[in-house]
Design an enzyme around this catalytic site. Structure first.
Site, PDB file in Angstrom:
ATOM      1  N   ASP A   9       0.871  -1.162   0.000  1.00  0.00           N
ATOM      2  CA  ASP A   9       0.000   0.000   0.000  1.00  0.00           C
ATOM      3  C   ASP A   9       0.914   1.220   0.000  1.00  0.00           C
ATOM      4  OD1 ASP A   9      -2.268   1.673   0.389  1.00  0.00           O
ATOM      5  OD2 ASP A   9      -1.848   1.682   2.547  1.00  0.00           O
ATOM      6  N   ASP A  11      -0.012   5.071   0.826  1.00  0.00           N
ATOM      7  CA  ASP A  11      -0.220   6.016   1.932  1.00  0.00           C
ATOM      8  C   ASP A  11      -0.345   5.266   3.260  1.00  0.00           C
ATOM      9  OD1 ASP A  11      -0.254   8.095   0.016  1.00  0.00           O
ATOM     10  OD2 ASP A  11      -2.397   7.817  -0.301  1.00  0.00           O
TER      11      ASP A  11
HETATM   12 MG   LIG Z   1      -2.988   3.189   3.406  1.00  0.00          MG
END
Ligand SMILES: [Mg+2]
Ligand SMILES: [Zn+2]
Length: 168
Positions: A9, A11
């Site tokens: 992922d 962020d």
């Molecule tokens: Mg995230």
């Protein structure tokens, strides 16, 4: 010959999640993130970023902004001898305001579409692959795609991977 892959992922895993990050000026690396990518490169994993970017559908920023940020991110990694094999992002959101992106899709996590797309386009062994995310939706996407998910709650990503991924 199928390879292991690491699905990261963005962020909250690679950079601090300040909400809708889309400019390099707002991009702050998570501790250990660059070293982590390089280590996965050296261990011969395919390295993918899989990120929901509903801010595109919401018109907070454009698809080009995301591409520009990812190009910059890649060049910063390259300077440190690390690289992402491919970035996957979902530009959709059901509550968006940009018509072409404002619909249900199969790529927005918790849907597994981005992981499955990578497995179509690259020689990925999903059974031996790993996803690291900071939200339950990341873990759900991992589960639906058949990869092992690890929930990262902040701190040093390299230490986290040493404990969870490389030592197991
Ligand atoms: Mg995230
Ligand atoms: Zn999508």
């Amino acid at each position: 010959m199928l390879k292991r892959a690491i699905f990261l992922d963005r962020d909250g895993v690679i950079n601090i999640d300040r909400g809708y990050v889309h400019r390099k000026e707002d991009f702050c690396w998570v501790d250990g993130a660059i070293e982590t990518v390089r280590q996965f490169n050296e261990l011969d994993y395919l390295v993918f970023v899989v990120t929901n970017q509903g801010g595109i559908a919401r018109a907070f920023y454009t698809e080009q902004d995301v591409l520009d940020l990812h190009n910059w991110l890649q060049s910063e990694l390259n300077k440190q001898g690390a690289h992402i094999d491919q970035f996957y992002y979902c530009p959709h959101h059901v509550e968006g305001s940009v018509p072409e992106h404002s619909h249900v899709c199969s790529c927005r996590k918790p849907e597994p579409g981005m992981i499955l797309a990578a497995a179509q386009e690259w020689p990925v062994d999903l059974n031996r692959s790993v996803m690291i995310g900071d939200k339950p939706s990341d873990m759900e996407a991992a589960k639906r795609a058949g990869v092992t998910g690890y929930l990262f709650c902040g701190g040093n990503l390299f230490e986290f991977c040493r404990e969870k991924v490389w030592n197991s």
